[in-house]
Write a protein that holds these residues in place. Structure first.
Motif, PDB file in Angstrom:
ATOM      1  N   LEU A 160       0.820  -1.213   0.000  1.00  0.00           N
ATOM      2  CA  LEU A 160       0.000   0.000   0.000  1.00  0.00           C
ATOM      3  C   LEU A 160       0.856   1.266   0.000  1.00  0.00           C
ATOM      4  O   LEU A 160       0.541   2.241  -0.683  1.00  0.00           O
ATOM      5  N   VAL A 161       1.948   1.251   0.765  1.00  0.00           N
ATOM      6  CA  VAL A 161       2.833   2.418   0.786  1.00  0.00           C
ATOM      7  C   VAL A 161       3.423   2.658  -0.594  1.00  0.00           C
ATOM      8  O   VAL A 161       3.532   3.800  -1.058  1.00  0.00           O
ATOM      9  N   GLU A 162       3.805   1.585  -1.266  1.00  0.00           N
ATOM     10  CA  GLU A 162       4.355   1.724  -2.618  1.00  0.00           C
ATOM     11  C   GLU A 162       3.324   2.330  -3.565  1.00  0.00           C
ATOM     12  O   GLU A 162       3.647   3.179  -4.400  1.00  0.00           O
ATOM     13  N   LYS A 163       2.072   1.919  -3.436  1.00  0.00           N
ATOM     14  CA  LYS A 163       1.028   2.478  -4.278  1.00  0.00           C
ATOM     15  C   LYS A 163       0.765   3.947  -3.948  1.00  0.00           C
ATOM     16  O   LYS A 163       0.553   4.775  -4.842  1.00  0.00           O
ATOM     17  N   ILE A 164       0.786   4.269  -2.673  1.00  0.00           N
ATOM     18  CA  ILE A 164       0.533   5.654  -2.260  1.00  0.00           C
ATOM     19  C   ILE A 164       1.585   6.601  -2.828  1.00  0.00           C
ATOM     20  O   ILE A 164       1.268   7.704  -3.283  1.00  0.00           O
ATOM     21  N   PHE A 165       2.846   6.167  -2.832  1.00  0.00           N
ATOM     22  CA  PHE A 165       3.936   7.026  -3.278  1.00  0.00           C
ATOM     23  C   PHE A 165       4.431   6.666  -4.678  1.00  0.00           C
ATOM     24  O   PHE A 165       5.579   6.934  -5.030  1.00  0.00           O
ATOM     25  N   SER A 166       3.566   6.054  -5.464  1.00  0.00           N
ATOM     26  CA  SER A 166       3.982   5.627  -6.804  1.00  0.00           C
ATOM     27  C   SER A 166       4.459   6.795  -7.659  1.00  0.00           C
ATOM     28  O   SER A 166       5.417   6.667  -8.438  1.00  0.00           O
ATOM     29  N   THR A 167       3.817   7.944  -7.540  1.00  0.00           N
ATOM     30  CA  THR A 167       4.221   9.117  -8.334  1.00  0.00           C
ATOM     31  C   THR A 167       5.583   9.635  -7.892  1.00  0.00           C
ATOM     32  O   THR A 167       6.467   9.911  -8.717  1.00  0.00           O
ATOM     33  N   GLU A 168       5.772   9.781  -6.588  1.00  0.00           N
ATOM     34  CA  GLU A 168       7.037  10.299  -6.070  1.00  0.00           C
ATOM     35  C   GLU A 168       8.206   9.354  -6.318  1.00  0.00           C
ATOM     36  O   GLU A 168       9.360   9.777  -6.356  1.00  0.00           O
ATOM     37  N   LEU A 169       7.917   8.061  -6.478  1.00  0.00           N
ATOM     38  CA  LEU A 169       8.971   7.072  -6.647  1.00  0.00           C
ATOM     39  C   LEU A 169       9.338   6.823  -8.101  1.00  0.00           C
ATOM     40  O   LEU A 169      10.129   5.922  -8.393  1.00  0.00           O
ATOM     41  N   ARG A 170       8.785   7.612  -9.009  1.00  0.00           N
ATOM     42  CA  ARG A 170       9.179   7.477 -10.416  1.00  0.00           C
ATOM     43  C   ARG A 170      10.652   7.841 -10.581  1.00  0.00           C
ATOM     44  O   ARG A 170      11.125   8.844 -10.059  1.00  0.00           O
ATOM     45  N   GLY A 171      11.359   6.987 -11.290  1.00  0.00           N
ATOM     46  CA  GLY A 171      12.795   7.185 -11.453  1.00  0.00           C
ATOM     47  C   GLY A 171      13.615   6.407 -10.447  1.00  0.00           C
ATOM     48  O   GLY A 171      14.831   6.286 -10.598  1.00  0.00           O
ATOM     49  N   TYR A 172      12.958   5.880  -9.418  1.00  0.00           N
ATOM     50  CA  TYR A 172      13.635   5.042  -8.427  1.00  0.00           C
ATOM     51  C   TYR A 172      13.691   3.592  -8.923  1.00  0.00           C
ATOM     52  O   TYR A 172      12.822   3.149  -9.664  1.00  0.00           O
ATOM     53  N   THR A 173      14.705   2.867  -8.480  1.00  0.00           N
ATOM     54  CA  THR A 173      14.816   1.443  -8.775  1.00  0.00           C
ATOM     55  C   THR A 173      14.125   0.654  -7.670  1.00  0.00           C
ATOM     56  O   THR A 173      14.426   0.833  -6.481  1.00  0.00           O
ATOM     57  N   ARG A 174      13.205  -0.197  -8.063  1.00  0.00           N
ATOM     58  CA  ARG A 174      12.437  -0.986  -7.095  1.00  0.00           C
ATOM     59  C   ARG A 174      13.163  -2.283  -6.768  1.00  0.00           C
ATOM     60  O   ARG A 174      13.560  -3.039  -7.653  1.00  0.00           O
ATOM     61  N   LEU A 175      13.351  -2.564  -5.480  1.00  0.00           N
ATOM     62  CA  LEU A 175      14.006  -3.783  -5.030  1.00  0.00           C
ATOM     63  C   LEU A 175      13.158  -4.435  -3.948  1.00  0.00           C
ATOM     64  O   LEU A 175      12.317  -3.784  -3.315  1.00  0.00           O
ATOM     65  N   GLN A 176      13.389  -5.723  -3.733  1.00  0.00           N
ATOM     66  CA  GLN A 176      12.694  -6.448  -2.674  1.00  0.00           C
ATOM     67  C   GLN A 176      13.715  -7.001  -1.695  1.00  0.00           C
ATOM     68  O   GLN A 176      14.878  -7.208  -2.041  1.00  0.00           O
ATOM     69  N   THR A 177      13.289  -7.221  -0.467  1.00  0.00           N
ATOM     70  CA  THR A 177      14.181  -7.820   0.512  1.00  0.00           C
ATOM     71  C   THR A 177      14.570  -9.215   0.032  1.00  0.00           C
ATOM     72  O   THR A 177      13.731  -9.989  -0.411  1.00  0.00           O
ATOM     73  N   SER A 178      15.858  -9.527   0.147  1.00  0.00           N
ATOM     74  CA  SER A 178      16.372 -10.780  -0.405  1.00  0.00           C
ATOM     75  C   SER A 178      16.326 -11.931   0.592  1.00  0.00           C
ATOM     76  O   SER A 178      16.550 -13.081   0.225  1.00  0.00           O
ATOM     77  N   ASP A 179      16.071 -11.619   1.869  1.00  0.00           N
ATOM     78  CA  ASP A 179      16.012 -12.687   2.862  1.00  0.00           C
ATOM     79  C   ASP A 179      14.757 -13.536   2.658  1.00  0.00           C
ATOM     80  O   ASP A 179      13.844 -13.165   1.919  1.00  0.00           O
ATOM     81  N   LYS A 180      14.717 -14.668   3.352  1.00  0.00           N
ATOM     82  CA  LYS A 180      13.522 -15.498   3.315  1.00  0.00           C
ATOM     83  C   LYS A 180      12.343 -14.689   3.839  1.00  0.00           C
ATOM     84  O   LYS A 180      12.440 -14.002   4.850  1.00  0.00           O
ATOM     85  N   ALA A 181      11.234 -14.784   3.151  1.00  0.00           N
ATOM     86  CA  ALA A 181      10.070 -13.977   3.507  1.00  0.00           C
ATOM     87  C   ALA A 181       9.544 -14.341   4.885  1.00  0.00           C
ATOM     88  O   ALA A 181       9.376 -15.505   5.215  1.00  0.00           O
ATOM     89  N   ILE A 182       9.299 -13.309   5.684  1.00  0.00           N
ATOM     90  CA  ILE A 182       8.702 -13.490   7.008  1.00  0.00           C
ATOM     91  C   ILE A 182       7.272 -12.992   6.946  1.00  0.00           C
ATOM     92  O   ILE A 182       7.021 -11.821   6.699  1.00  0.00           O
ATOM     93  N   ARG A 183       6.323 -13.883   7.155  1.00  0.00           N
ATOM     94  CA  ARG A 183       4.921 -13.493   7.125  1.00  0.00           C
ATOM     95  C   ARG A 183       4.564 -12.736   8.397  1.00  0.00           C
ATOM     96  O   ARG A 183       5.263 -12.824   9.402  1.00  0.00           O
ATOM     97  N   TYR A 184       3.458 -12.019   8.321  1.00  0.00           N
ATOM     98  CA  TYR A 184       3.022 -11.289   9.509  1.00  0.00           C
ATOM     99  C   TYR A 184       2.695 -12.248  10.649  1.00  0.00           C
ATOM    100  O   TYR A 184       2.950 -11.952  11.822  1.00  0.00           O
ATOM    101  N   VAL A 185       2.166 -13.417  10.327  1.00  0.00           N
ATOM    102  CA  VAL A 185       1.833 -14.385  11.368  1.00  0.00           C
ATOM    103  C   VAL A 185       3.104 -14.864  12.066  1.00  0.00           C
ATOM    104  O   VAL A 185       3.085 -15.178  13.264  1.00  0.00           O
TER     105      VAL A 185
END
Length: 342
Positions: free
Chosen positions: A120-145
């Motif tokens: 949701l944060v990425e969607k909210i700031f999609s305009t401001e983040l134009r020109g930025y390189t999008r990356l994801q955390t490389s560690d094993k995914a930790i779920r909210y649970v």
């Protein structure tokens, strides 16, 4: 101190608890229901604020600044937390402590694909983040649970320790059971020790069953040692039981002890990181949370589970629990009263 008398009270207290089917069922089912609910709602903890980590070390080292993240100044309900290290910020992001990491100088940002808030944060700031390189955390995914598990188990332990000890002692005192026990060879040390160790055994036994059962359903994320997790859990439970003994040391009213225990438990439930992180919270609030036993139990267990921390890594939390236990137990023994009269 006679072991035979101690063991007799210890055994009787365990039998009394396990024969109470409603209490036993509640201790087993309550954390399971919470985990099932949170696994479906993912991160819907009801808060409107988001947290963005802004990394500025690189720009400071190079001797110039950037205004690429000025959009943050115009956005309400979003907290902006400064970090000096990308690795530190990414670790917070992986553990659901913050929702996005931005490094303005290099025009990069990171999101956690397992976090709905990050999306949701990425969607909210999609305009401001134009020109930025999008990356994801490389560690094993930790779920909210996975993140909320230590909080739910810790909260269940807190209620079991505080109410399981507080109400029992007050009931014994109100019904003159303690007064009659005083006339026996049983010493205060033997009685209190038996109550403490009985509740410690019950809490750890039930928590182990709940964790093992839920682990079959959710396959929890576990990086650390189960031994370290057991140690921090035992210290946390011991500290909370000692606090329960202190709160109930002189009270003779079940209504009063109910209010006192609620007064003790609610701040811990809200400020100890059970449901949400205090990252970016005011320093005074974080300082107050440091005086709460549940804070150190949850934080230590969470580091063991999701970061693979050892007892040496969480020595601060271990030390705090040991010191608090000594203080609570000493005060509880000093103020303890056998009789209903104050």
């Amino acid at each position: 101190m006679k072991f035979k008398r101690f063991f007799a009270v210890f055994k009787a207290r365990n039998i009394e608890f396990f024969r109470d089917k409603s209490s036993l069922s509640w201790n087993l089912l309550f954390p399971v229901l919470l985990l099932v609910g949170f696994s479906f709602i993912f991160s819907g903890d009801g808060r409107s604020a988001y947290k963005i980590g802004v990394v500025q070390l690189t720009s400071a080292k190079l001797g110039h600044t950037t205004d690429k993240h000025d959009f943050s100044k115009n956005t309400r309900y979003v907290d902006y937390i400064q970090y000096d290290s990308v690795d530190e910020a990414k670790s917070k992001l992986s553990n659901h402590t913050i929702d996005m990491v931005v490094e303005p100088l290099t025009l990069r940002y990171w999101v956690n694909k397992e976090s709905s808030k990050s999306y949701l944060v990425e969607k909210i700031f999609s305009t401001e983040l134009r020109g930025y390189t999008r990356l994801q955390t490389s560690d094993k995914a930790i779920r909210y649970v996975d993140w909320v598990l230590p909080g739910i188990l810790g909260m269940n332990m807190m209620f079991s320790c505080l109410f399981g000890v507080g109400y029992v002692i007050v009931r014994y005192r109100k019904n003159a059971v303690l007064k009659r026990l005083k006339a026996t060879p049983l010493s205060a040390l033997e009685f209190v020790s038996a109550q403490l160790l009985s509740r410690l055994f019950i809490v750890l036994f039930l928590s182990a069953i709940v964790y093992s059962g839920c682990n079959l359903l959710f396959d929890f994320y576990m990086l650390g040692s189960y031994f370290d997790l057991f140690v921090i859990g035992m210290l946390g439970a011991f500290c909370l039981i000692s606090l329960g003994l202190l709160v109930a040391s002189r009270s003779k009213s079940e209504e009063l002890i109910g209010g006192l225990l609620n007064l003790t438990s609610w701040p811990m439930m809200m400020l100890s990181g059970v449901w949400f992180s205090l990252e970016g919270a005011p320093p005074a609030l974080k300082a107050f949370a440091d005086f709460l036993p549940l804070t150190h139990l949850v934080a230590g267990a969470r580091k063991v589970l999701t970061e693979g921390a050892t007892l040496a890594d969480i020595s601060y939390h271990v030390s705090c629990l040991v010191v608090m236990s000594a203080i609570f137990l000493s005060l509880g023994a000093y103020f303890f009263s056998w009789n209903t009269e104050r």
